[in-house]
Write an enzyme that holds these catalytic residues in place. Structure first.
Site, PDB file in Angstrom:
ATOM      1  CG  HIS A   1      -2.390  -3.896  -1.826  1.00  0.00           C
ATOM      2  ND1 HIS A   1      -1.820  -4.941  -2.501  1.00  0.00           N
ATOM      3  CD2 HIS A   1      -2.662  -4.361  -0.584  1.00  0.00           C
ATOM      4  CE1 HIS A   1      -1.755  -6.006  -1.709  1.00  0.00           C
ATOM      5  NE2 HIS A   1      -2.251  -5.675  -0.530  1.00  0.00           N
TER       6      HIS A   1
ATOM      7  CB  SER B   1       8.769  -5.961   4.456  1.00  0.00           C
ATOM      8  OG  SER B   1       9.403  -5.960   3.245  1.00  0.00           O
TER       9      SER B   1
ATOM     10  CG  ASP C   1       7.632  -4.221   1.162  1.00  0.00           C
ATOM     11  OD1 ASP C   1       6.977  -3.212   1.469  1.00  0.00           O
ATOM     12  OD2 ASP C   1       7.138  -5.343   1.019  1.00  0.00           O
TER      13      ASP C   1
HETATM   14  O1  A2G Z   1       2.556  -5.564  -0.160  1.00  0.00           O
HETATM   15  C1  A2G Z   1       3.849  -6.148  -0.109  1.00  0.00           C
HETATM   16  O2  A2G Z   1       4.478  -5.807   1.083  1.00  0.00           O
HETATM   17  C2  A2G Z   1       4.662  -5.686  -1.311  1.00  0.00           C
HETATM   18  N1  A2G Z   1       6.024  -6.174  -1.231  1.00  0.00           N
HETATM   19  C3  A2G Z   1       4.719  -4.159  -1.365  1.00  0.00           C
HETATM   20  O3  A2G Z   1       5.377  -3.783  -2.551  1.00  0.00           O
HETATM   21  C4  A2G Z   1       3.342  -3.545  -1.280  1.00  0.00           C
HETATM   22  O4  A2G Z   1       2.650  -3.692  -2.481  1.00  0.00           O
HETATM   23  C5  A2G Z   1       2.554  -4.133  -0.104  1.00  0.00           C
HETATM   24  C6  A2G Z   1       1.121  -3.662  -0.073  1.00  0.00           C
HETATM   25  O5  A2G Z   1       1.086  -2.300   0.136  1.00  0.00           O
HETATM   26  C7  A2G Z   1       6.400  -7.368  -1.666  1.00  0.00           C
HETATM   27  O6  A2G Z   1       5.643  -8.153  -2.167  1.00  0.00           O
HETATM   28  C8  A2G Z   1       7.843  -7.687  -1.507  1.00  0.00           C
END
Ligand code: A2G
Length: 547
Positions: A61, A188, A245
């Site tokens: 996050h 993912s 991702d």
């Molecule tokens: O949560 C998801 O996998 C998010 N990807 C990614 O970007 C990242 O924030 C992760 C938490 O670290 C999507 O929502 C596609």
């Protein structure tokens, strides 16, 4: 390695299989997909594209705050076989009309879908030309539907390559999807679907042509461009994700994990993993459906970190425009006068500034601590701290996303983000140091990485509040079974954990976790092997031109 490289298009799959890993029978999967396509659509596919899922080793996050993360692609992937459709099967058959898509899924629970874009027009017919503002596809954001991800990929290709020109409509397409990345597992699957779908529509429309010569290189889409498109495409499904991702799915390499930084621009470098360390994924079997929970989970966290960034910038007297949606990484950059054109500040400087931020975030706490000690601020308090009017705040931070909360945990979220960003840099440094002195004890290295992963899990659970009881239990059981570190991976609120285990203990580790995690008790055979498995970095997205 560079994000400027073109997407690899293979003409011989034997070269590729060796890079993917050995847990799945790749040759069989690719052959079965091609045969199935032939059965369903009466001809051979023209292309098969692949986009892998990923496991994030550390850095959760923080990608949407523009801090660096450290994932690796996994062997499990999404494959799409596709071909343009040329001949109508009957005079009433619309599937050969330009732009039309017939999408099938190898999983029988997903029904065949047919759709075509409509045009949103701007202005009027002038000089015989119609100006098309954009192509439109209906995507249901409230409900998770498999074809939404196919449409999301198509959307980007339509609007990047077919805007404003009625003479170059996309070709009608038949496609067949098969996937080995479990949905909602934190590995993912959604980004892999969007990347694969984007690649599909690029391929059938000749934007990814294996036959382009060297001199045509400028026409080839680069890995970085595909990442940018896939991120924008994923927004269409309703999650305001960062770029981790998609970047991991597109740019990964088989020999190392990737350090991906997003600021001042997308940049990747390999993070060599220490010999003797194995990363094991274990699925909590709690499915986290982002499309449904985004307004109280994912999208809410995005808004909380953005609001925290504005308040911090104001507190630190940094310049910030009224309608500027500054990210936490940009606050750190502005604080030390980082100049975009000069690239990212030094790691030492970044570490020093992240440590300073841990003190500055006090300003994000509520004026009066609530009885439950949650440290959240109300909407009124958040708006007031931001220095914006209520209307300005809503327009900037809430008009583009639906969120639901009575209190906003700005302090906890920022504390997680800055400490997690620091852990990523430390994790990467341990990997680089170990690679530079191969004589260092591998167990000591594994222990250091494991400790950082454990701290990350604690922070995800207590500060970012993206864990859940099952993930907490599974990570505890993993440590009891010999893991040096264990944490949730991906968005959380369910999905997978990742644990670092010494290579010679992997079998015993998997056996013990399989016997002790309550939700595994009813699983055996393939179902258990799909729930808990060792991973090795795999290569990123590619295409195969079928001859
Ligand atoms: O949560 C998801 O996998 C998010 N990807 C990614 O970007 C990242 O924030 C992760 C938490 O670290 C999507 O929502 C596609």
């Amino acid at each position: 390695m560079s994000s400027q490289q073109p997407i690899p298009i293979y003409t011989n799959l034997n070269e590729l299989y060796g890079e993917l890993g050995t847990t799945l029978n790749h040759a069989q999967r690719w052959n079965e997909l091609a045969e199935n396509f032939q059965k369903k659509f009466g001809r051979k596919p023209a292309y098969i594209v692949r986009a892998p899922g990923r496991v994030n080793l550390i850095g959760e996050h923080i990608d949407y705050c523009l801090f660096g993360v450290l994932p690796a692609a996994i062997e499990q992937d999404i494959l799409i076989a596709c071909a343009p459709r040329a001949v109508p099967t009957s005079p009433q058959d619309e599937t050969h009309e330009p732009g039309h898509v017939t999408a099938e899924n190898a999983h029988t629970k997903y029904a065949r879908q047919m759709f075509a874009p409509s045009q949103k027009r701007r202005g009027s017919v002038t000089d015989g030309q119609v100006n098309i503002e954009e192509w439109h596809l209906d995507i249901n954001k409230k409900e998770l539907r498999w074809e939404s991800y196919v449409k999301a990929g198509y959307y980007g290709v339509l609007n990047n390559y077919f805007n404003g020109d009625l003479n170059t409509l996309p070709v009608p397409v038949d496609l067949l999807v098969t996937g080995a990345v479990p949905a909602g597992s934190g590995l993912s699957s959604s980004a892999a679907m969007v990347v694969a779908s984007t690649l599909t529509f690029l391929a059938v429309n000749g934007k990814l042509d294996a036959n382009l010569t060297e001199t045509d290189d400028s026409k080839k889409i680069s890995k970085g461009e595909l990442v940018t498109m896939a991120v924008a495409n994923e927004y269409r499904v309703g999650v305001n994700s960062g770029g981790m991702d998609q970047a991991a799915s597109v740019i990964s390499i088989p020999s190392a994990a990737l350090y991906i930084s997003f600021f001042p621009k997308l940049d990747v470098s390999p993070a060599p993993l220490p010999p003797g360390a194995v990363f094991v994924c274990a699925n909590s079997l709690v499915v986290s459906d982002k499309a449904v929970t985004a307004k109280t989970n994912y999208n809410l966290r995005v808004v909380e970190t953005l609001a925290a960034a504005r308040i911090l910038a104001r507190h630190l007297n940094l310049p910030i425009g009224k309608d500027e949606k500054l990210q936490l990484r940009e606050v750190v950059g502005r604080l030390v006068g980082e100049v975009k054109e000069e690239g990212e500040m030094s790691t030492e400087k970044l570490i020093e500034t992240l440590k300073r931020m841990d003190r500055e975030i006090e300003v994000l706490k509520p004026a009066k601590e609530s009885a439950d000690g949650q440290l959240g601020v109300t909407m009124e308090e958040m708006v007031e701290k931001s220095g914006l009017t209520k209307e300005e705040f809503h327009q900037l931070y809430l008009s583009w996303v639906e969120v639901e909360a009575t209190h906003f945990q700005l302090y906890k979220r920022a504390k997680h983000v800055f400490s997690e960003a620091l852990r990523v840099l430390q994790f990467r440094q341990v990997c680089l140091d170990a690679a530079a002195s191969p004589s260092s004890s591998s167990l000591e290295v594994i222990e250091k990485l494991g400790n950082l992963m454990n701290e990350s899990q604690k922070s995800c659970n207590e500060l970012f509040q993206c864990s859940c009881p099952e993930l907490n239990q599974l990570t505890t059981l993993a440590r009891e079974a010999g893991a040096y570190g264990s944490r949730l991976t991906g968005a959380g609120w369910g999905g997978c954990t990742v644990s670092i285990v010494a290579e010679d203990k992997v079998d015993a580790f998997i056996k013990q976790v399989s016997e002790t995690y309550p939700l595994y008790k009813s699983l055996s055979g393939d179902a258990l092997r799909e729930a808990i498995f060792a991973t090795k970095p795999s290569s990123g997205a590619c295409g195969f031109a079928v001859s």
